[in-house]
Design an enzyme around this catalytic site. Structure first.
Site, mmCIF file in Angstrom:
data_model
loop_
_atom_site.group_PDB
_atom_site.id
_atom_site.type_symbol
_atom_site.label_atom_id
_atom_site.label_comp_id
_atom_site.label_asym_id
_atom_site.label_seq_id
_atom_site.Cartn_x
_atom_site.Cartn_y
_atom_site.Cartn_z
ATOM 1 N N ARG A 124 0.058 4.009 4.241
ATOM 2 C CA ARG A 124 -0.987 4.786 3.552
ATOM 3 C C ARG A 124 -2.026 5.285 4.559
ATOM 4 N NH1 ARG A 124 -0.161 0.304 0.242
ATOM 5 N NH2 ARG A 124 0.273 0.703 -1.960
ATOM 6 N N TYR A 139 9.760 8.015 -7.059
ATOM 7 C CA TYR A 139 8.518 7.337 -7.453
ATOM 8 C C TYR A 139 7.910 8.017 -8.684
ATOM 9 C CZ TYR A 139 4.261 4.608 -6.815
ATOM 10 O OH TYR A 139 3.222 3.729 -6.989
ATOM 11 N N GLY A 172 2.084 -7.908 -3.163
ATOM 12 C CA GLY A 172 1.714 -6.585 -2.641
ATOM 13 C C GLY A 172 0.208 -6.452 -2.476
ATOM 14 N N PHE A 173 -0.186 -5.305 -1.995
ATOM 15 C CA PHE A 173 -1.602 -5.063 -1.669
ATOM 16 C C PHE A 173 -2.511 -5.263 -2.889
ATOM 17 C CE2 PHE A 173 -4.464 -1.139 -1.618
ATOM 18 C CZ PHE A 173 -5.562 -1.833 -1.144
ATOM 19 N N THR A 223 -5.870 4.013 -3.388
ATOM 20 C CA THR A 223 -6.674 2.791 -3.287
ATOM 21 C C THR A 223 -6.550 2.242 -1.873
ATOM 22 O OG1 THR A 223 -6.211 2.369 -5.618
ATOM 23 C CG2 THR A 223 -6.964 0.493 -4.331
ATOM 24 N N ASN A 250 13.173 -5.462 -18.003
ATOM 25 C CA ASN A 250 13.155 -6.927 -17.948
ATOM 26 C C ASN A 250 11.760 -7.488 -18.227
ATOM 27 O OD1 ASN A 250 15.877 -7.174 -17.411
ATOM 28 N ND2 ASN A 250 15.621 -7.126 -15.192
HETATM 29 N N1 UDP Z 1 -1.868 11.810 5.825
HETATM 30 C C1 UDP Z 1 -2.209 12.308 7.075
HETATM 31 N N2 UDP Z 1 -1.855 11.580 8.158
HETATM 32 C C2 UDP Z 1 -1.187 10.386 8.094
HETATM 33 C C3 UDP Z 1 -0.846 9.889 6.817
HETATM 34 C C4 UDP Z 1 -1.194 10.637 5.706
HETATM 35 O O1 UDP Z 1 -2.823 13.376 7.196
HETATM 36 O O2 UDP Z 1 -0.933 9.785 9.144
HETATM 37 C C5 UDP Z 1 -2.263 12.567 4.625
HETATM 38 C C6 UDP Z 1 -1.076 13.009 3.789
HETATM 39 O O3 UDP Z 1 -0.664 14.331 4.167
HETATM 40 C C7 UDP Z 1 -1.637 12.997 2.388
HETATM 41 C C8 UDP Z 1 -2.791 12.010 2.424
HETATM 42 O O4 UDP Z 1 -3.032 11.735 3.803
HETATM 43 O O5 UDP Z 1 -2.139 14.269 2.034
HETATM 44 C C9 UDP Z 1 -2.519 10.713 1.694
HETATM 45 O O6 UDP Z 1 -1.318 10.164 2.187
HETATM 46 P P1 UDP Z 1 -0.774 8.746 1.761
HETATM 47 O O7 UDP Z 1 0.484 8.528 2.539
HETATM 48 O O8 UDP Z 1 -1.842 7.728 1.905
HETATM 49 O O9 UDP Z 1 -0.426 8.803 0.217
HETATM 50 P P2 UDP Z 1 -0.238 9.941 -0.904
HETATM 51 O O10 UDP Z 1 -1.583 10.152 -1.493
HETATM 52 O O11 UDP Z 1 0.326 11.170 -0.284
HETATM 53 O O12 UDP Z 1 0.707 9.325 -1.851
#
Ligand code: UDP
Length: 316
Positions: free
Chosen positions: A193, A152, A11-12, A182, A106
């Site tokens: 992300r 999650y 993973g990342f 991150t 595990n």
């Molecule tokens: N977000 C956004 N546009 C996108 C993807 C994410 O505005 O195309 C926003 C989302 O609403 C959130 C933040 O970016 O508030 C971080 O989103 P991410 O999916 O990276 O992870 P999260 O911190 O929500 O787990």
């Protein structure tokens, strides 16, 4: 030099951690089932004679598998495996819960057999949609146990609970790190992300999809700094303790979008799209505990984005 196991090693964060430990001369064995990753990054590591990769789902017993590869005991286990990413909250909901329950069990049993020290990467998501900021490690959170994000959030909370049981009952030397947002190199090219998504959109001169008005905030930590923090907590962290790890420089998502357009010199505009009801308003860690161990965030967001951009361009 030590023998080290990394679950979620493809993973990342896993790949970045493998690379760092190999550079330090350790023997690294990575386990992954590629549920949210590919062997792209692992291929780069296989030329190193100290690296081995095992394709394995950790929800299935892993002790036999590990025994077959032979060698001495693991001294350290970094337990990172778990599908992540907002779209996967639905798509891989069951896998998240099973990885965090059966998978963690595990890994902890394996750690007992090997008398290994364990570091578990939990998440800021254990705080849910926090009603207290900054989030200190003793904040117990605001989580809906049956909400969309619960596989999650509750998965990570269950893992944390199980780890504490192993610490109390078996004196296992395990620590928990709650990882905040991150970003950086070696992320999957289709990762959902926000940073890789905005970077891809900006590089393709497509509009950046800001959810809602973009007033929700996050903090973003460059992966190299995060990996340094994981190594530090493994070395200096106390058994049974929990440490937040990430950045404490808060930024609104709308401002992140503007910064990414600036860094990429893109012609992209911004489009406002629907914000999921379960999105968290604010995430902002207290880093006092990890800073007491000597950790500091070194990479400012703009600098880290430039580095990440270079990686995105060269890995296309
Ligand atoms: N977000 C956004 N546009 C996108 C993807 C994410 O505005 O195309 C926003 C989302 O609403 C959130 C933040 O970016 O508030 C971080 O989103 P991410 O999916 O990276 O992870 P999260 O911190 O929500 O787990």
């Amino acid at each position: 030099m030590s023998r080290i196991l990394i679950t979620g090693g493809a993973g990342f964060i896993g790949v970045n951690l493998c690379k760092k430990l190999l550079r330090q001369g350790h023997e690294v064995i990575a386990v992954d089932n590629f549920i949210t990753s590919t062997d792209n990054n692992i291929k780069l590591l296989l030329s190193n004679s100290k690296f081995r990769f095992i394709k394995q789902d950790i929800t299935k017993p892993i002790s036999n598998f590990i025994r077959r590869i032979g060698g001495s005991n693991f001294k350290y286990i970094y337990h990172l495996a778990c599908p992540t990413g907002v779209p996967n909250l639905i798509k891989l909901a069951k896998e998240m819960l099973l990885t965090c329950s059966l998978g963690t069990r595990n890994v902890l049993e394996l750690a007992r057999i090997h008398s290994a020290k364990v570091l578990f990467t939990s998440s800021s998501e254990v705080y849910g949609d926090p009603q207290a900021s900054p989030q200190t490690e003793d904040y117990t959170g605001n989580v809906d146990p049956v909400g969309i994000r619960s596989p999650y959030e509750e998965g990570k909370r269950f893992s944390e609970s199980l780890i504490q049981v192993y610490v109390r009952k078996y004196n296992l030397k395990a620590k928990i790190v709650r990882v905040f947002n991150t970003y950086g190199s070696y992320v999957a090219l289709n990762d959902s992300r926000v940073v890789p998504r905005f970077l891809r959109q900006a590089l393709g001169n497509k509009p950046l999809t800001v959810e809602g008005k973009g007033l929700q905030t996050r903090t973003f930590c460059y992966v190299d700094d995060l990996v340094d923090g994981l190594l530090l907590v493994m070395k200096k962290g106390k058994k049974g303790e929990v440490y937040n790890l990430g950045s404490d420089k808060e930024i609104r998502i709308i401002d992140l979008a503007k910064l990414i357009i600036k860094v990429t010199r893109s012609k992209s505009g911004i489009v406002f799209v629907e914000r999921p009801a379960h999105d968290h308003k604010r995430r902002f860690p207290s880093l006092e505990k990890v800073e007491k161990l000597g950790w500091r965030q070194k990479t400012a967001l703009e600098k880290g984005l430039q580095k990440t951009l270079r990686w995105h361009i060269t890995s296309k």
